[in-house]
Scaffold this motif. Structure first.
Motif, PDB file in Angstrom:
ATOM      1  N   ARG A   1       0.754  -1.140   0.039  1.00 40.71           N
ATOM      2  CA  ARG A   1      -0.016  -0.041   0.092  1.00 40.71           C
ATOM      3  C   ARG A   1       0.836   1.409  -0.051  1.00 40.71           C
ATOM      4  N   ALA A   2       1.933   1.250   0.700  1.00 38.57           N
ATOM      5  CA  ALA A   2       2.700   2.509   0.905  1.00 38.57           C
ATOM      6  C   ALA A   2       4.402   1.814   1.021  1.00 38.57           C
ATOM      7  N   PRO A   3       5.221   2.539   0.480  1.00 42.14           N
ATOM      8  CA  PRO A   3       6.571   2.309   0.656  1.00 42.14           C
ATOM      9  C   PRO A   3       7.145   2.264   2.003  1.00 42.14           C
ATOM     10  N   GLU A   4       6.653   3.081   2.976  1.00 45.02           N
ATOM     11  CA  GLU A   4       7.150   3.071   4.371  1.00 45.02           C
ATOM     12  C   GLU A   4       6.621   2.065   5.070  1.00 45.02           C
ATOM     13  N   ARG A   5       5.625   1.157   4.570  1.00 47.23           N
ATOM     14  CA  ARG A   5       5.155   0.119   5.346  1.00 47.23           C
ATOM     15  C   ARG A   5       5.755  -1.225   5.173  1.00 47.23           C
ATOM     16  N   LYS A   6       6.878  -1.224   6.095  1.00 43.91           N
ATOM     17  CA  LYS A   6       7.822  -2.480   5.945  1.00 43.91           C
ATOM     18  C   LYS A   6       7.544  -3.239   7.228  1.00 43.91           C
ATOM     19  N   SER A   7       7.023  -2.775   8.532  1.00 42.32           N
ATOM     20  CA  SER A   7       6.849  -3.350   9.579  1.00 42.32           C
ATOM     21  C   SER A   7       5.606  -3.784  10.059  1.00 42.32           C
ATOM     22  N   LEU A   8       5.410  -5.018  10.572  1.00 43.99           N
ATOM     23  CA  LEU A   8       3.944  -5.405  10.857  1.00 43.99           C
ATOM     24  C   LEU A   8       4.237  -6.251  12.191  1.00 43.99           C
ATOM     25  N   SER A   9       3.605  -6.007  13.258  1.00 40.70           N
ATOM     26  CA  SER A   9       3.252  -6.621  14.577  1.00 40.70           C
ATOM     27  C   SER A   9       2.205  -7.868  14.509  1.00 40.70           C
ATOM     28  N   ILE A  10       2.699  -9.066  15.218  1.00 42.12           N
ATOM     29  CA  ILE A  10       1.766 -10.087  15.232  1.00 42.12           C
ATOM     30  C   ILE A  10       1.266 -10.091  16.741  1.00 42.12           C
ATOM     31  N   VAL A  11      -0.005  -9.818  16.995  1.00 39.40           N
ATOM     32  CA  VAL A  11      -0.468  -9.712  18.355  1.00 39.40           C
ATOM     33  C   VAL A  11      -1.573 -10.591  18.602  1.00 39.40           C
ATOM     34  N   SER A  12      -1.624 -10.976  19.832  1.00 39.61           N
ATOM     35  CA  SER A  12      -3.061 -11.204  20.258  1.00 39.61           C
ATOM     36  C   SER A  12      -3.359 -11.200  21.737  1.00 39.61           C
ATOM     37  N   PRO A  13      -4.561 -11.704  22.384  1.00 37.37           N
ATOM     38  CA  PRO A  13      -4.641 -11.100  23.793  1.00 37.37           C
ATOM     39  C   PRO A  13      -3.784 -11.911  24.670  1.00 37.37           C
ATOM     40  N   GLU A  14      -3.992 -13.417  24.726  1.00 37.90           N
ATOM     41  CA  GLU A  14      -3.720 -14.041  25.576  1.00 37.90           C
ATOM     42  C   GLU A  14      -2.397 -14.967  25.468  1.00 37.90           C
ATOM     43  N   VAL A  15      -1.746 -15.419  26.520  1.00 37.24           N
ATOM     44  CA  VAL A  15      -0.586 -16.400  26.308  1.00 37.24           C
ATOM     45  C   VAL A  15      -0.993 -17.579  25.449  1.00 37.24           C
ATOM     46  N   GLY A  16      -0.247 -18.171  24.735  1.00 35.84           N
ATOM     47  CA  GLY A  16      -0.327 -19.613  24.113  1.00 35.84           C
ATOM     48  C   GLY A  16      -1.288 -19.481  22.875  1.00 35.84           C
ATOM     49  N   GLU A  17      -1.680 -18.439  22.495  1.00 32.60           N
ATOM     50  CA  GLU A  17      -2.509 -18.462  21.210  1.00 32.60           C
ATOM     51  C   GLU A  17      -1.636 -18.874  19.913  1.00 32.60           C
ATOM     52  N   GLY A  18      -0.358 -18.766  19.867  1.00 31.29           N
ATOM     53  CA  GLY A  18       0.126 -19.361  18.616  1.00 31.29           C
ATOM     54  C   GLY A  18       0.766 -18.102  17.912  1.00 31.29           C
ATOM     55  N   ARG A  19       1.177 -16.857  18.633  1.00 33.38           N
ATOM     56  CA  ARG A  19       1.837 -15.595  18.039  1.00 33.38           C
ATOM     57  C   ARG A  19       3.043 -15.989  17.600  1.00 33.38           C
ATOM     58  N   SER A  20       3.920 -16.930  18.153  1.00 34.19           N
ATOM     59  CA  SER A  20       5.422 -17.216  17.818  1.00 34.19           C
ATOM     60  C   SER A  20       5.340 -18.222  16.638  1.00 34.19           C
ATOM     61  N   TRP A  21       4.578 -18.985  16.760  1.00 30.27           N
ATOM     62  CA  TRP A  21       4.217 -19.933  15.695  1.00 30.27           C
ATOM     63  C   TRP A  21       3.952 -19.229  14.384  1.00 30.27           C
ATOM     64  N   LEU A  22       2.924 -18.264  14.364  1.00 36.01           N
ATOM     65  CA  LEU A  22       2.635 -17.716  13.146  1.00 36.01           C
ATOM     66  C   LEU A  22       3.542 -16.797  12.621  1.00 36.01           C
ATOM     67  N   ALA A  23       4.316 -15.952  13.521  1.00 32.67           N
ATOM     68  CA  ALA A  23       5.121 -15.246  12.969  1.00 32.67           C
ATOM     69  C   ALA A  23       6.423 -15.880  12.322  1.00 32.67           C
ATOM     70  N   ALA A  24       6.935 -16.976  12.911  1.00 35.77           N
ATOM     71  CA  ALA A  24       7.844 -17.799  12.220  1.00 35.77           C
ATOM     72  C   ALA A  24       7.348 -18.265  11.000  1.00 35.77           C
ATOM     73  N   ASN A  25       6.327 -18.843  11.066  1.00 35.10           N
ATOM     74  CA  ASN A  25       5.898 -19.367   9.771  1.00 35.10           C
ATOM     75  C   ASN A  25       5.789 -18.274   8.601  1.00 35.10           C
ATOM     76  N   LEU A  26       5.117 -17.425   8.884  1.00 34.00           N
ATOM     77  CA  LEU A  26       4.792 -16.100   8.059  1.00 34.00           C
ATOM     78  C   LEU A  26       6.134 -15.659   7.592  1.00 34.00           C
ATOM     79  N   ALA A  27       7.166 -15.494   8.442  1.00 32.80           N
ATOM     80  CA  ALA A  27       8.277 -15.010   7.750  1.00 32.80           C
ATOM     81  C   ALA A  27       9.207 -16.004   6.846  1.00 32.80           C
ATOM     82  N   VAL A  28       8.674 -17.014   7.011  1.00 30.96           N
ATOM     83  CA  VAL A  28       9.496 -18.261   6.153  1.00 30.96           C
ATOM     84  C   VAL A  28       8.698 -18.132   4.935  1.00 30.96           C
ATOM     85  N   VAL A  29       7.426 -18.050   4.791  1.00 33.20           N
ATOM     86  CA  VAL A  29       6.796 -17.767   3.423  1.00 33.20           C
ATOM     87  C   VAL A  29       6.871 -16.483   2.814  1.00 33.20           C
TER      88      VAL A  29
END
Length: 286
Positions: free
Chosen positions: A110-138
C-alpha cells in the motif's frame, strides 16, 4: 576467448541437483534418462515410475531449480513447528500463503514506508510465535528480504524455533550495547534473517517505548522488504501496544474455540488508541 559460462540453479537439471545433494546416484540417473527417452517422460515422472525417487525428491529438486528454499527433515536444526520451512506444499502452508497475499495487498504494497507489522493476540499460548515464524518463512520464499524480530522480551521463542544463539539481540540493541551485527541469517533459507530477543531485561516496557526502537525499525526498513515482530500477550503486558504503535500496523491472532471475542475487541480498541491499524485477523488452531 569467451568467458566460461556459469550454470545457475535455474539451468541445472533435476538429476544434477539431486546428485549434488546426495539423493541420487549417477548410475540411477542414467537409468532414469534411458526411460525418459524411451517413453518421452519428464525426468521426475520416469524416476518415480522406476521407484528410484519419491515425489518429495522431485519437489526438492524443483525448489532448487526455481530458488524456492525449504528444508529437509534431519538436515536442519530448525524446529519442525516451522512447517513452512519443511513442508511448503501442505494445505496448512497454502493457507499461510493466502494470508501472505492478503498482507501484501492490504499492508506492505500500500505504501513504501510500510515495512513492519506486529503479530498480536490477547492471551498467552495462542500461537503468535508460531504464526510469526511461519509467516516469515513464506515471505522469504516469495523472495522478499524478510526480517523476523523477537520483540517478546518476556518469554521469547524465536531463537528456539530457529535454533539460533540468543546471547545478544533486541534488548542489547535498545540499550546501545549491540547493533545490526546481532541479526542472524537462517541457513538454507536465503532471504530470511532473525533478530532474537537477547537477554531478558528488567524493564521491557520502558525499552520498547524508547525512541531508539522507532529509529531501529526506520533504519532496518532500508535493508528489508518485510519486517515481522513477535510480541507478548497484549492483555497481560503493555508491550504489544508499544510495538504496534512503532510498526503502525498489526495482524490480530485468535485461537479457534479459545480466544474470547471480548478480549479481541479490547485489544483492538487499545491498539487503535495507540494509532496502530488492525490490518486483519487470523485464526489458528495451533
Amino acid at each position: 576467448m569467451n568467458a566460461p559460462r556459469i550454470l545457475t540453479s535455474a539451468q541445472s537439471s533435476i538429476g544434477a541437483i539431486l546428485i549434488d545433494a546426495g539423493r541420487l546416484r549417477p548410475d540411477d540417473a542414467e537409468r532414469i534418462l534411458r526411460l525418459q527417452r524411451e517413453q518421452n517422460l519428464r525426468f521426475g515422472d520416469a524416476a518415480i515410475q522406476l521407484g528410484i525417487l519419491t515425489d518429495a525428491d522431485v519437489k526438492f529438486a524443483l525448489s532448487r531449480q526455481f530458488d524456492y528454499s525449504y528444508l529437509v527433515r534431519g538436515d536442519s536444526s530448525v524446529a519442525e513447528e516451522v512447517i513452512a520451512a519443511y513442508n511448503p506444499f501442505s494445505p496448512q502452508v497454502e493457507a499461510l500463503k493466502a494470508l501472505r497475499t492478503q498482507l501484501m495487498i492490504r499492508w506492505f504494497d500500500r505504501a513504501p514506508e510500510r515495512k513492519s507489522l506486529s503479530i498480536v493476540s490477547p492471551e498467552v499460548g495462542e500461537g503468535r510465535s508460531w504464526l510469526a515464524a511461519n509467516l516469515a518463512v513464506v515471505f522469504s520464499q516469495l523472495g522478499e528480504r524478510t526480517l523476523l524480530i523477537d520483540a517478546d522480551l518476556r518469554s521469547p521463542k524465536q531463537h528456539s524455533l530457529f535454533s539460533l544463539e540468543n546471547t545478544t539481540g533486541l534488548s542489547a540493541v535498545l540499550v546501545g550495547r549491540a547493533g545490526n551485527e546481532c541479526i542472524q541469517k537462517v541457513p538454507q533459507l536465503r532471504d530470511l534473517s532473525v533478530m532474537t530477543s537477547g537477554g531478558l531485561p528488567p524493564n521491557p516496557s520502558e525499552l520498547l517505548s524508547r525512541q531508539v526502537f522507532a529509529d531501529l525499525l526506520w533504519g532496518l526498513a532500508s535493508e528489508y522488504d518485510v519486517i515481522l515482530l513477535d510480541t507478548p500477550s497484549a492483555t497481560t503486558y503493555p508491550d504489544a501496544q508499544s510495538i504496534a504503535a512503532r510498526t503502525g500496523g498489526a495482524l490480530m491472532l485468535a485461537q479457534k474455540n479459545i480466544t474470547r471475542a471480548s478480549k479481541l475487541r479490547a485489544v483492538s480498541d487499545s491498539l487503535g488508541q495507540c494509532g496502530a491499524v488492525i490490518v486483519g485477523t487470523a485464526m489458528t488452531d495451533h
